[in-house]
Structure formats: C-alpha cells, structure tokens
Design a protein around this motif. Structure first.
Motif: not given
Length: 395
Positions: A226-241
């Motif tokens: 349920g990633c769309a539009p991507g806000g939570a994914s950005q937080a995970l990416l910013d944490a280096g994942l």
C-alpha cells in the motif's frame, strides 16, 4: 520522617477526539482509574487509592501519547503571571522538595485531528513562549534558560510537565523518562514534513521508526504494502533502506526516480512471493479493515522461503470500538512467530494505530543514524538528544 509522595491524580494526552476510546481502553486495562477532567486531547483520572510507588507506575494505554501525575492547574491572562503561579503551586513545591527534576516539557494540546486543515501536532509558538517564561522564573538551576542541560532529559529521571489546555489555562504534572516516547514533550517526536515529501504518510513512517526502534540497518530491504503515492517509502529511503513498494496505484515520479526504490504495480494478494525473498522488513498501510491488512501480511510472513525479521503495520480503525479487538490482533501476530508485539496510536496517525513486531526482544537495539544516507527522516534540528531506550512494554 516526611510523608512519602503518593499522588492520586493522573493525566493522559491523546489525539483530539480520542478521549472516549482512551477512557474505554483504560476501563478494561486499568479499572482502578476513574475519569475526571476532560478536554479534547487531554484527560485526567483519579486512582481508587494513592499510588504507593510512583517511580514504577505506567499507564497501559495504546491511545495515550504520554501520561504522568497531576500537580495542579492554573488560570491567568499573562504568560509571566501563569509562570509565577506555577512555581507557587503547593503540589509542585511538595514534589520539588523530595524529587530532583531533570527536564521540562511544555506543549499545547492538539487543536484538531492530525492532517485536518494542515494541522500537525508538535511545537507551537505559544508553547515556546510559555516555556521561556517558566524557565526564566525557575528556582531549579537545571531548568534555567542558561543551563547546559537545556531540554535534555537523562533516562529514568523526573520531568516537570506543563500542558496548555487553553491559552489562559495550564495543567501541571510530572512523569519519569522510562521510555523513548517519555522524552517527547506531549508524546510528539521532533519531526516535520520535509519539502520533498509527497504525502504526510512520511511523518507516520518516520515516527513509527523512531518509536518502534527496530534494528533496521542501511542497505537492508523493506517491502511496503500500500505504498502509493510514496510518502512512507520516502521516509524509509531517507533512513538508508532499499524499498520495494507494492500498490496498483501510481507512485509519485520523484519516488520512482530513487535508485533504491522499486515499484511492483499490483495488489498485495496478487504479488509474486519472489518479491519478498531476501527482504528483512515489512511495512503496510492499506485503506482496508485491520483483518484484511493482517490477512495480507499473514500470507507473506507464513509463506515458505520468506523470512521477515520485523514489521510496521498501520491498522485502520473505521470503528473505534475495534479497541476491544486489540488483544486478538496482538495474539494473531504472535502466532506467526513474532513474540515482541507493540501497539500505539502515533501522534501523526489519524483514525488508526501502528503495530510494531519483532521475532524476539533480543533483536531490539537502538536505531543508529551514523550509516544512514541522510539524516533521520523528518528530524528538526535537535534541541536535545532523546534518551536511548526501548519503547514502552508490549500490549
């Protein structure tokens, strides 16, 4: 010998509009409490008998952002007059005589539900001005404006609390910094929505990671259902994942452009199980009932060849009466082999809660930021380091 301090009134901070469900939860989990004063986002309770061991008392509530013992209330029209009254409250003076206070938390109760008309919980100008006035008149050196300690509060120390119920009405209390969230004024972490965030889901995920303190490391993989539009994914990416986002809906182009993000455009139940191999973590934030979210997650974590170390799940609450089913949610996740399961309504949640799960408590360690690609997601410039500890006890 002086009479030991045995408080009988408590306060609890919750989301604006969650007072009734907080009371309902505590009626079951802490029947020795009786509701007293209440305003949106703030509730006080009276114990059946005075608390004989305040240092070890905890409030077992998913919907309580933070809590503590009440020391009195104030009314006045000017900040400095209110601050002066605070240091003269009989219960405050009695408390200070027998306890060393190491920190000061001042916050304003939520005006609205998070996300409503742009509102987000956290620091306000009025709370900052009130804190400045309180510190200027403080008789405690560690709480003075020029103190080296500032807002830093060591682990297992007492904090003086001031909640601004109205601009002219303050409630004063105290609590022990026995958990990670106890270091956050009003139970709200020091986060803000960065300019590049595509949705406020960024805040929810950033807070979930900070609260849950899962042992995620740079370069590890996480699947988000349920990633769309991507806000939570950005937080995970910013944490280096490295993030694999599963959702049939479109994801923002800025997220798709990140080399550490992969979009699998399908429903979770239709996604190949190969996607989940070599993945350490699972996140989910789907706009469905909790049972459907748990069904989708169970289909992944119980599939042969898949080994998910831990999870961060958002469970929607279309009916707040679902609080009665929380124990069943926890037991269901534990039946999958996750022994450390915790629930909390995050400060940036709306009508939903966060479930954090690990295979065992032995996996838990403090999050490290040194290896992250960027700074901690959404972190404001720190005013003080938070104490390093585990989240509150499992439900």
């Amino acid at each position: 010998m002086p009479t030991p301090w045995q408080p009988q009134f408590l306060y609890a901070v919750c989301q604006h509009g969650a007072e009734a469900v907080l009371k309902r939860e505590l009626a079951v989990r802490a029947p020795q409490l009786r509701p007293a004063f209440s305003r949106p986002g703030f509730v006080t309770f009276k114990l059946d008998a005075p608390c004989t061991d305040p240092e070890k008392f905890t409030l077992p509530a998913v919907f309580a952002r933070t809590s503590g013992f009440s020391l009195g209330s104030l009314k006045g029209e000017r900040l400095h007059d209110l601050a002066a009254q605070l240091w003269q409250l009989p219960d405050v003076l009695a408390f200070l005589e027998s306890h060393e206070v190491a920190g000061l938390h001042v916050w304003q109760r939520d005006e609205r539900t998070p996300g409503e008309r742009g509102f987000e919980p956290g620091p306000t100008i009025l709370a900052d001005e009130a804190e400045e006035a309180i510190r200027e008149l403080s008789p405690i050196e560690s709480l003075r404006p020029d103190s080296a300690a500032g807002r830093s509060t060591p682990r297992n120390r007492w904090v003086l609390d001031v909640s601004l119920i109205e601009p002219n009405q303050w409630f004063v209390g105290c609590h022990r910094t026995t958990s990670r969230v106890a270091s956050w004024p009003g139970g709200v972490p020091d986060l803000e929505l960065p300019e590049h965030a595509v949705s406020r889901a960024y805040l929810k995920m950033a807070e979930a990671m900070s609260w849950a303190s899962l042992p995620m490391s740079r370069g590890e993989r996480v699947v988000e259902l349920g990633c769309a539009p991507g806000g939570a994914s950005q937080a995970l990416l910013d944490a280096g994942l490295e993030v694999i986002g599963v959702d049939p809906a479109e994801v923002d182009e800025s997220v798709l452009a990140d080399p550490n993000f992969t979009h699998v455009r399908s429903r979770s139940v239709e996604t190949s199980r190969k996607v989940f191999r070599h993945v350490q973590w699972l996140a989910a934030d789907m706009n469905v009932a909790p049972s459907f979210t748990l069904d989708a997650v169970e289909a992944v974590v119980k599939h042969p060849g898949i080994s998910i170390r831990g999870m961060l799940l958002t469970l929607k609450l279309p009916d707040l009466a679902l609080v009665d089913e929380f124990p069943a949610f926890v037991e269901r996740v534990r039946s999958w082999g996750y022994r450390d399961v915790r629930l909390r309504q995050l400060a940036f949640n709306r009508q939903e809660i966060c479930l954090a799960a690990l295979r065992s408590r032995g996996q838990r360690r403090v999050l490290r930021t040194a290896g992250a690609r960027k700074q901690t997601p959404g972190k404001r410039p720190p005013t003080a380091p938070a104490p390093s500890d585990h989240p509150e006890s499992p439900t």
